[in-house]
Motif scaffolding. Structure first.
Motif, short mmCIF file in Angstrom:
data_model
loop_
_atom_site.label_atom_id
_atom_site.label_comp_id
_atom_site.label_asym_id
_atom_site.label_seq_id
_atom_site.Cartn_x
_atom_site.Cartn_y
_atom_site.Cartn_z
N VAL A 1 40.53 30.82 87.91
CA VAL A 1 41.01 29.57 88.31
C VAL A 1 41.10 29.12 89.56
CG1 VAL A 1 42.70 27.46 87.84
CG2 VAL A 1 42.05 29.23 85.57
N GLN A 2 41.80 29.81 90.15
CA GLN A 2 42.42 29.39 91.62
C GLN A 2 40.70 29.20 92.33
OE1 GLN A 2 44.46 32.95 92.95
NE2 GLN A 2 46.79 31.53 92.72
N PHE A 3 39.89 30.37 91.83
CA PHE A 3 38.35 29.88 92.72
C PHE A 3 38.29 28.81 92.28
CE2 PHE A 3 34.42 31.04 92.03
CZ PHE A 3 33.47 30.78 93.41
N LEU A 4 37.70 28.28 91.19
CA LEU A 4 37.38 27.56 90.75
C LEU A 4 37.89 26.05 90.45
CD1 LEU A 4 36.87 29.44 87.11
CD2 LEU A 4 34.88 28.84 88.47
N ALA A 5 38.70 26.26 91.70
CA ALA A 5 39.65 25.28 91.68
C ALA A 5 39.47 24.55 93.12
CB ALA A 5 41.18 25.38 91.32
N TRP A 6 39.16 25.61 93.99
CA TRP A 6 39.05 25.83 95.06
C TRP A 6 37.23 25.23 95.44
CZ3 TRP A 6 35.25 28.85 97.66
CH2 TRP A 6 34.93 28.91 98.85
N LEU A 7 36.60 26.10 94.47
CA LEU A 7 35.15 24.75 94.24
C LEU A 7 35.16 24.28 93.95
CD1 LEU A 7 32.64 26.93 94.31
CD2 LEU A 7 32.09 26.56 91.99
N ASP A 8 35.17 23.84 92.79
CA ASP A 8 35.51 22.15 92.90
C ASP A 8 36.08 20.94 93.48
OD1 ASP A 8 35.58 20.61 90.45
OD2 ASP A 8 37.06 19.84 90.24
N ALA A 9 36.60 21.24 94.83
CA ALA A 9 37.54 20.81 95.80
C ALA A 9 36.00 20.86 96.95
CB ALA A 9 38.50 21.38 96.29
N GLU A 10 35.76 22.08 97.22
CA GLU A 10 34.89 22.37 98.15
C GLU A 10 33.51 22.02 97.89
OE1 GLU A 10 36.17 23.51 101.89
OE2 GLU A 10 37.91 23.47 100.47
N ALA A 11 32.94 22.83 97.24
CA ALA A 11 31.25 22.44 96.91
C ALA A 11 30.32 20.84 96.98
CB ALA A 11 31.25 22.95 95.60
N PRO A 12 31.84 20.57 96.62
CA PRO A 12 30.86 18.74 96.76
C PRO A 12 30.48 18.34 98.61
CG PRO A 12 32.04 18.88 95.16
CD PRO A 12 32.64 19.94 95.62
N GLU A 13 30.49 18.98 99.33
CA GLU A 13 31.32 18.55 100.71
C GLU A 13 29.39 19.42 100.97
OE1 GLU A 13 32.92 16.85 101.96
OE2 GLU A 13 34.09 16.78 100.96
N GLY A 14 28.78 20.19 100.39
CA GLY A 14 27.67 20.73 100.73
C GLY A 14 27.79 22.14 101.75
N HIS A 15 28.51 22.51 101.72
CA HIS A 15 28.31 23.52 103.61
C HIS A 15 29.06 24.69 102.36
CE1 HIS A 15 33.22 22.53 102.75
NE2 HIS A 15 33.19 23.79 103.16
N LEU A 16 29.14 24.62 101.09
CA LEU A 16 29.42 26.26 100.90
C LEU A 16 27.73 26.93 100.83
CD1 LEU A 16 32.29 25.64 98.45
CD2 LEU A 16 32.61 26.29 100.01
N THR A 17 28.11 28.43 101.46
CA THR A 17 27.07 29.17 100.42
C THR A 17 27.25 30.23 99.11
OG1 THR A 17 27.22 31.13 102.07
CG2 THR A 17 26.47 29.07 103.01
N GLU A 18 26.72 31.10 98.90
CA GLU A 18 26.57 32.04 97.96
C GLU A 18 28.04 32.95 97.96
OE1 GLU A 18 23.35 31.80 95.66
OE2 GLU A 18 22.94 32.92 97.04
N LEU A 19 27.43 33.84 100.03
CA LEU A 19 28.40 34.77 100.58
C LEU A 19 29.94 34.09 100.39
CD1 LEU A 19 26.00 36.48 102.85
CD2 LEU A 19 27.24 37.60 100.26
N ALA A 20 29.95 32.81 100.72
CA ALA A 20 31.41 32.27 101.06
C ALA A 20 32.11 31.93 99.89
CB ALA A 20 31.31 30.76 101.54
N ALA A 21 31.15 32.24 98.73
CA ALA A 21 32.23 31.91 97.61
C ALA A 21 32.31 33.62 96.77
CB ALA A 21 31.53 31.46 96.36
N VAL A 22 31.47 34.62 97.51
CA VAL A 22 31.86 35.69 97.24
C VAL A 22 33.08 35.68 97.90
CG1 VAL A 22 31.80 37.79 97.10
CG2 VAL A 22 29.58 36.28 96.65
N ALA A 23 33.00 35.98 99.11
CA ALA A 23 34.29 36.18 99.95
C ALA A 23 35.68 35.54 98.99
CB ALA A 23 34.04 35.56 101.31
N LYS A 24 35.60 34.00 99.00
CA LYS A 24 36.44 33.63 98.02
C LYS A 24 37.13 33.78 97.22
CE LYS A 24 39.98 30.21 99.49
NZ LYS A 24 40.68 30.59 100.92
N LEU A 25 36.41 33.87 96.25
CA LEU A 25 37.05 34.89 94.84
C LEU A 25 37.76 36.56 95.12
CD1 LEU A 25 36.86 34.57 92.63
CD2 LEU A 25 35.11 35.69 91.70
N ALA A 26 37.16 37.14 96.56
CA ALA A 26 37.08 38.63 96.22
C ALA A 26 39.02 38.31 96.99
CB ALA A 26 36.43 39.03 97.28
N GLU A 27 39.25 37.21 97.86
CA GLU A 27 40.31 37.18 98.43
C GLU A 27 41.48 36.86 97.26
OE1 GLU A 27 42.50 33.03 100.33
OE2 GLU A 27 40.59 33.80 101.68
#
Length: 592
Positions: A326-352
């Protein structure tokens, strides 16, 4: 462009086959234990073909080669493998036996490494070769190893005890019970080749392969509960040796052959597992004089039906894992619309987020992080070369899991960033309807997963659609994320589902080159509280993207299930979340 390195390796192997007077050689994606994850030393399939999927097979002949994969990898294999060097085949629709019938010379000799090929597979290859008047040859040594100059050494990661507060049952109890069953069946011993069985039986864990706490080795379980264990002594600190006790004898790995010969000399009645033992084991036993039954690993079913402590542990692990998701999905919902996120950046954040948990030890597999067309590859693995931006009005799929001391998790969520198309919503909702149908199934004892599989496919079938992978796999308890013998699949399976078994529920839909959809929760077989039937308890908790739900094709009962599931997500996860994430979850799980 031709892959020069692969061409050179293939030519070297073909030259070695000529020297050994072989017309061909089979290279499975397997080690001596038939596991999904193998040590670097056993990555022979990847070395010869450049294919890195978790399942596959290569056959090399003197003048050509072919690689066989299942439906999960039909896109990946063409991206990784030089098609000028290898024929690409679907292993179900175009099986290896058919390819051999067309290309192996009449009277040809096909080599196998008997430690890497099970009895069932060997029989299929033997029949195919004999149809051509040829011969299946068990090689004394692996020809590929002879031409792999920098092949890694065998792993020697430490082995540690798995605490009773997580295992739920002592090793001595397990060994005595299974030994008594062997005696009742008139068998003297069982040869154990599956590392998850050995780890479960002895309450140990290791680190010999990626993402799974396996200690690789072999074991012999005797009817009096004694175990001979064949692993490198350097893996065992004093505390682990003390944990094993005096009924478990540790031997060097190279003593295993002699132990098989000793069973033969004693004319012992021995069971060998058909699914995980290379044919070398049963061949050696028979040659030495043992009476061999090729059957089922005696640990497989007891390991699959988790005890109450293991079930409680996996529930707790999923609640913590759900909070990380949920922490990851909330972060993704805020960041992804900006258009700068990549697949690897998402992997790293979920791992964190997952690493913040004290009981977290590893990921249960490499995270599948697929944006847009990459989501259409069921087992996609992002690399720096393939890393793709998560774009607006497109689908993003994340399939991930954690290895916690008290349980193993596996979850897939499909998210739309922006506005979905009507087709995306229709396909997502059909996948969701299939997911709900399986989650709410009630069935009598004796039912197998293959008998339930169509429940998850029916909504897709109604639209002329399907998915080319299994619907559910077994899951271990701080062991393998893909554990048998139970599964939910089109492929016939005679293993009845029993209370305590953990499986995945993961129907999907994939439109090549555009998008992919999968919704995965883990479920536990339970005695249905309202009947004499069995049913499933869902133990994975994270929101399902409501932006992709088309309620017009859902029934009232399906909508009620989704609302009730989301209410349970809130109940389980809100106490673990900060105020901002909790507010996001309230919105993401609102009633519809």
């Amino acid at each position: 462009m031709r892959d020069a390195k692969t061409a050179e390796r293939l030519a070297a192997l073909q030259k070695e086959l000529t020297c050994r007077r072989l017309d061909g050689f089979v290279i499975p994606r397997a080690d001596e234990h038939q596991g999904e994850y193998v040590p670097k030393r056993a990555e022979r399939l990847a070395w010869i073909s450049n294919f890195t999927g978790s399942a596959g097979l290569v056959i090399v002949l003197k003048d050509r080669a072919a690689i066989f994969v299942d439906g999960r990898y039909t896109i990946q294999v063409r991206e990784q493998v030089d098609t000028s060097l290898f024929d690409i085949r679907h292993i179900t629709n175009e099986p290896p036996e058919a390819w051999l019938a067309e290309h192996l010379p009449k009277g040809g000799k096909l080599g196998i490494d008997p430690w890497l090929i099970t009895a069932d597979a060997a029989q299929r290859f033997r029949a195919a070769v004999q149809q051509l008047g040829g011969e299946l040859i068990s090689c004394d040594s692996n020809p590929l190893d002879a031409v792999w100059p920098d092949q890694p050494a065998a792993p020697i990661a430490p082995v540690w005890p798995h605490d009773l507060r997580y295992a739920g049952r002592g090793s001595a109890d397990k060994r005595q019970e299974l030994g008594a069953k062997l005696a009742a069946q008139g068998r003297d011993a069982a040869v154990l080749t599956a590392p998850d069985s050995i780890c479960w039986l002895l309450n140990i864990r290791g680190g010999d392969v990626p993402r799974t706490p396996f200690a690789l080795g072999f074991a012999i379980l005797h009817q009096d509960g004694r175990v001979d264990l064949f692993m490198d002594r350097r893996k065992f600190p004093p505390a682990t040796l003390a944990h094993l006790g005096n009924q478990v004898t540790l031997h060097a790995p190279d003593a295993f052959i002699g132990a098989l010969d000793a069973l033969g000399a004693a004319k012992a009645k021995v069971i060998v597992d058909a699914a995980t033992a290379g044919i070398a084991v049963s061949d050696r036993l028979r040659a030495a004089g043992a009476a061999v039954t090729v059957g089922e690993d005696p640990c497989a079913l007891p390991k699959a039906a988790k005890n109450p402590v293991e079930i409680a542990g996996t529930r707790a692990a999923h609640r913590r894992d759900g909070a990380a998701m949920v922490q990851f999905l909330a972060w993704l919902d805020a960041e992804a619309p900006e258009g700068h996120l990549t697949e690897l950046a998402a992997v790293a954040k979920l791992a964190e987020f997952r690493r913040r948990n004290d009981l977290f030890r590893d990921f249960s597999f490499d995270t599948i992080s697929g944006a847009g067309p990459n989501a259409a590859i069921p087992h996609y693995r992002v690399t720096p070369e393939s890393d793709r931006r998560i774009e607006r009005d497109a689908i993003y799929l994340v399939d991930s899991g954690g290895q916690y001391l008290d349980g193993t998790t596996d979850i897939t969520r499909t998210i739309v960033v922006g506005k979905p198309t009507a087709e995306m919503k229709d396909r997502f909702t059909r996948v969701l309807k299939g997911h709900i149908a399986l989650a709410t199934a009630k069935f009598p004892r004796g039912t197998t997963g293959s008998q339930l599989d169509s429940l998850a496919r029916r909504p897709l079938w109604d639209a002329g659609l399907d998915f080319d992978h299994g619907t559910g796999h077994g899951v271990g308890s701080y062991l393998s994320v893909h554990e048998g013998p139970q599964r939910i699949s089109k492929v016939p399976n005679r293993i009845a589902l029993e209370p305590g078994m953990i499986l995945s529920n993961e129907p999907g839909y994939y439109k090549a080159g555009e998008y992919g959809i999968r919704i995965e929760n883990l479920i536990v077989v339970q005695r249905d509280p309202e009947s004499e039937m069995l049913s499933f308890e869902t133990i994975t908790f994270a929101p399902i993207d409501l932006a992709l739900v088309e309620t017009s094709i859902m029934t009232p009962d399906e909508i009620a299930w989704l609302n009730a599931y989301h209410a349970e997500v809130r109940e389980k996860l809100l106490p673990q979340l900060d105020e901002a994430t909790a507010a996001w979850l309230q919105t993401a799980t609102r009633a519809i």
